[in-house]
Design an enzyme around this catalytic site. Sequence first.
Site, PDB file in Angstrom:
ATOM      1  N   ASP A 116      43.478  37.808  36.240  1.00 38.71           N
ATOM      2  CA  ASP A 116      43.352  39.312  36.592  1.00 38.71           C
ATOM      3  C   ASP A 116      44.377  40.301  36.146  1.00 38.71           C
ATOM      4  O   ASP A 116      44.943  40.423  35.285  1.00 38.71           O
ATOM      5  CB  ASP A 116      42.411  39.753  37.436  1.00 38.71           C
ATOM      6  CG  ASP A 116      40.887  39.449  37.600  1.00 38.71           C
ATOM      7  OD1 ASP A 116      40.835  38.149  36.815  1.00 38.71           O
ATOM      8  OD2 ASP A 116      40.015  39.746  38.163  1.00 38.71           O
ATOM      9  N   GLU A 131      37.552  33.323  49.431  1.00 36.81           N
ATOM     10  CA  GLU A 131      38.045  33.366  48.081  1.00 36.81           C
ATOM     11  C   GLU A 131      39.467  33.125  48.085  1.00 36.81           C
ATOM     12  O   GLU A 131      40.034  32.559  46.855  1.00 36.81           O
ATOM     13  CB  GLU A 131      37.658  34.993  47.579  1.00 36.81           C
ATOM     14  CG  GLU A 131      38.218  35.240  46.079  1.00 36.81           C
ATOM     15  CD  GLU A 131      37.479  36.542  45.756  1.00 36.81           C
ATOM     16  OE1 GLU A 131      37.333  37.499  46.515  1.00 36.81           O
ATOM     17  OE2 GLU A 131      37.533  36.911  44.481  1.00 36.81           O
TER      18      GLU A 131
END
Length: 848
Positions: free
Chosen positions: A581, A818
């Site tokens: 990202d 995560e």
Amino acid sequence: MGRQRKRIVAGDGLSHPRTDDKPPVPHRKEKKKKTDLGKVFINISIVLCIFSLIWFFYALYMRSSLAKRVVTLHTSPRVLDANSTSAEVSPERFWGSFRPQVYFGMKTRSPTSVVTGLMWFRQFSDMDVNLRHTCEQSDRLQGYGWLMHDAVSFGVQEIRDSDFTLTTEFVKRKGGEHGGDWTWRITAKQHSSAAHAPVISLMFYVATDTQGALQAHVEERNRLSTVTGTSEELGHFKVTFRKPTAGDAASAKYAGYNYLQTVTPGLEKLTDIVKNSMNRRFVFNPPSGEKRPYIAVDTYKPPHQHHQQKPADNRKESDFVVHQVTVQTPFQIEVLFESGSFHDRPDQLAGSVLTEELEKRKVAFDQKFENTFGLQAKGFSQSQVKFSKAALSNMLGGMGYFYGQSIVQSVYNEYPLLYPEGPLFTAVPSRSFFPRGFLWDEGFHQLLLSKWDPQVTREAVAHWLDLINVEGWIPREQILGDEARSKVPSEFVVQRNENANPPTLFLALQELVEQLAAQPNAPSTQGTLPFLRRLYPRLQTWFEWYNTTQVGPLPNSYRWRGRDKDTNVFLNPKTLTSGLDDYPRASHPSADERHVDLRCWMAQASGIMARVAQLLGEPHQEYERTHQMLSDNQLLAELHWSEQLRAFSDYGNHTHAVALLREKVYVPPGQPRHQFPVARLVRSVGSGRNAPKLQFVNALGYVSLFPFLLHILTPDSPKLEHILRDMRDPDRLWTPYGLRSLSRTDPIYMERNTEHDAPYWRGAIWININYLAVRALHHYGNLEGPYQEHAAALYQELRTNLVNNVYRQYMDTGYVWEQYNDGTGRGQGSHPFTGWSALTVLMMAEQY
Ligand SMILES: *[C@@H]1O[C@H](CO)[C@@H](O)[C@H](O)[C@H]1NC(C)=O
Ligand SMILES: *[C@@H]1O[C@H](CO)[C@@H](O)[C@H](O)[C@H]1NC(C)=O
Ligand SMILES: *[C@@H]1O[C@H](CO)[C@@H](O)[C@H](O)[C@H]1NC(C)=O
């Protein structure tokens, strides 16, 4: 075109004299000449017209055919027969917990499955009804997830709510022609800290999805005792709701009963329907205890006025039946699903029969787990082994079967199009936050699952490759069906066909190929060769798509497409397609960029392609050549080694001199400030010596490690020395919890990308890349070379740090996360995240 023609006709008419009887000879001659010229003009015009028309229709045809390409599926035979997951072909794997997005629910691996599920809430609490159904982080549960799950026949899950714990178990049993039976057992216990034993309402439901029918059978009062039904895939079936017991099967317990029988326009509406049917008019009246009003499902009132009208999109309504049982803890309750075609059932799968069956499967699970991963033998504690069983099981219990259409767009489409309908059997990154398929996550998932059950990996990879289009593109985020779509913000729904994602499925294929080589005669590897044969034409196109659409400006260089274009608002325009990202890339996206991570993925992919081709007796030389070229350490260094950074790096139009500054809004004197727009943060870029120019990006972090992570460097490469040094440097990548994603010395380290975008891959510790790092250290630690010892030592250290921290965070918080904070080690981001963070199991087992 029309205008041109008219003018010619007019010219021709003018050349005819109107009244003259005897035109003079020269005049005649002149006239003839004029007519000839006119004819030539006409002919040329006609030819031109025809040509233009042909061109016009050809262009129209090309345009529509190009526009359709993005939604045209690959033409080779599908890897999976249409019936491959059906009850006839795959009865053991027909039913399963294939609804990872709900806390507890089952369905079959078929397009319009009957679904079953559980909702619950606590009665008599101060707050409003806290209905639990789909996995939501906002529910703030203390922890939930599968503790045991064998992928096929049984599972045990624990859900810790405010002051009680639900254990949800299922066991399947073979029989008949429709996938057999199963039984659920829910056990509720209050926490020792609870002041009173809480009263809980469990709501079991059955719903059809456009096909099939359900019938509720109501006993005395309001007690729904069974639901019978039929559907194409299940034939006749019966769901029985047994009465709650105090835990031991003998003693019955007082319970309040309610039910709801209605229809739903879609599965994404179930929660709302239940919420809208709640009423407080019921009385909980246990024999010993006070009478109290409680909340339960009543007649369903649709939320909107015009409920008489059909749903706007004309969806078919489906049956929906809810059985609510309200009991004080502790209690246990069982739900039986029995298939009508299962005739010679020896006994009911309930009570002590169920207990025995559960015990047998638990023992078998424990044994298989130790045989597969050997953690006890390695000296891990009971508690650590339990944690790693939970990590694996929640990945298995997070496998979903989705069916539907993606929404896609190419440059030839003015508007997004619907992709062809299809199924996807896949693991999901996170049951709460990302309960759907993600292309690059899946390669990592299957690294773990292939060790447990290679059949799962073959089926998942086959489903993914069956979604490939004729161009060789696979949409990277799979949002299939209304239920999945209801969880995704609309701006992320459309998938664009110029966008890639790391081809990590090759990692999983490598594992399958290695298993086959190591144990060619084992039952678990028997399916691999035929699978690869059917997969191969699709793999070829997939590889070629990357090798042509993602090429860089120089030979053997590659570039991610689909970077953010708006350079005005992002500190560094994102590269979602790379998977990383907001990891810093060239500050000014351009066609001059080359990305070192993508080049390494391609080196890896071409190597596996060569190996698979060779295995199948297909021509492999071209893949081998590409692999050699991309693995050439000299060429790699020429394109990507930055002497300034002493590390591998991207290259592009770049400057370090960027910052987000508050926009100046000019307010004329005397005017009220609030009438002017709020000043935004916008990017300011250096000028002069600091203006963007073509150069190395010089960001030190995960991307710099890729030639090491994917084993491209030769063991004697002096670059390894720099890489090992950067990794171990606490000011750069090293932390006591794992490697951080971006060096602490980088100007963008932990910087926000916009006012609203917190840093994501700019410092936090991610387990997928750390897994690759541990695996690479293991690799170089086992190869002779000048850095062997250093690598081997770092291997021990990094592995220990990662395993200890993920485990400690799980014990402290109840979740696998995560990402992990590089300063404190704390879990952060979405949870539970038993996608690639569960690769911790492989690090514990030292299986790479
Ligand atoms: C499933 O489909 C394949 C290919 O279409 C066919 O050969 C096979 O017989 C089918 N199996 C069953 C049980 O229907
Ligand atoms: C990949 O692309 C390069 C050109 O960019 C080409 O030379 C090479 O042959 C391709 N590899 C394969 C296996 O097609
Ligand atoms: C780099 O980007 C800047 C700003 O967009 C542009 O003015 C410049 O021409 C670019 N340089 C190159 C070499 O493309």
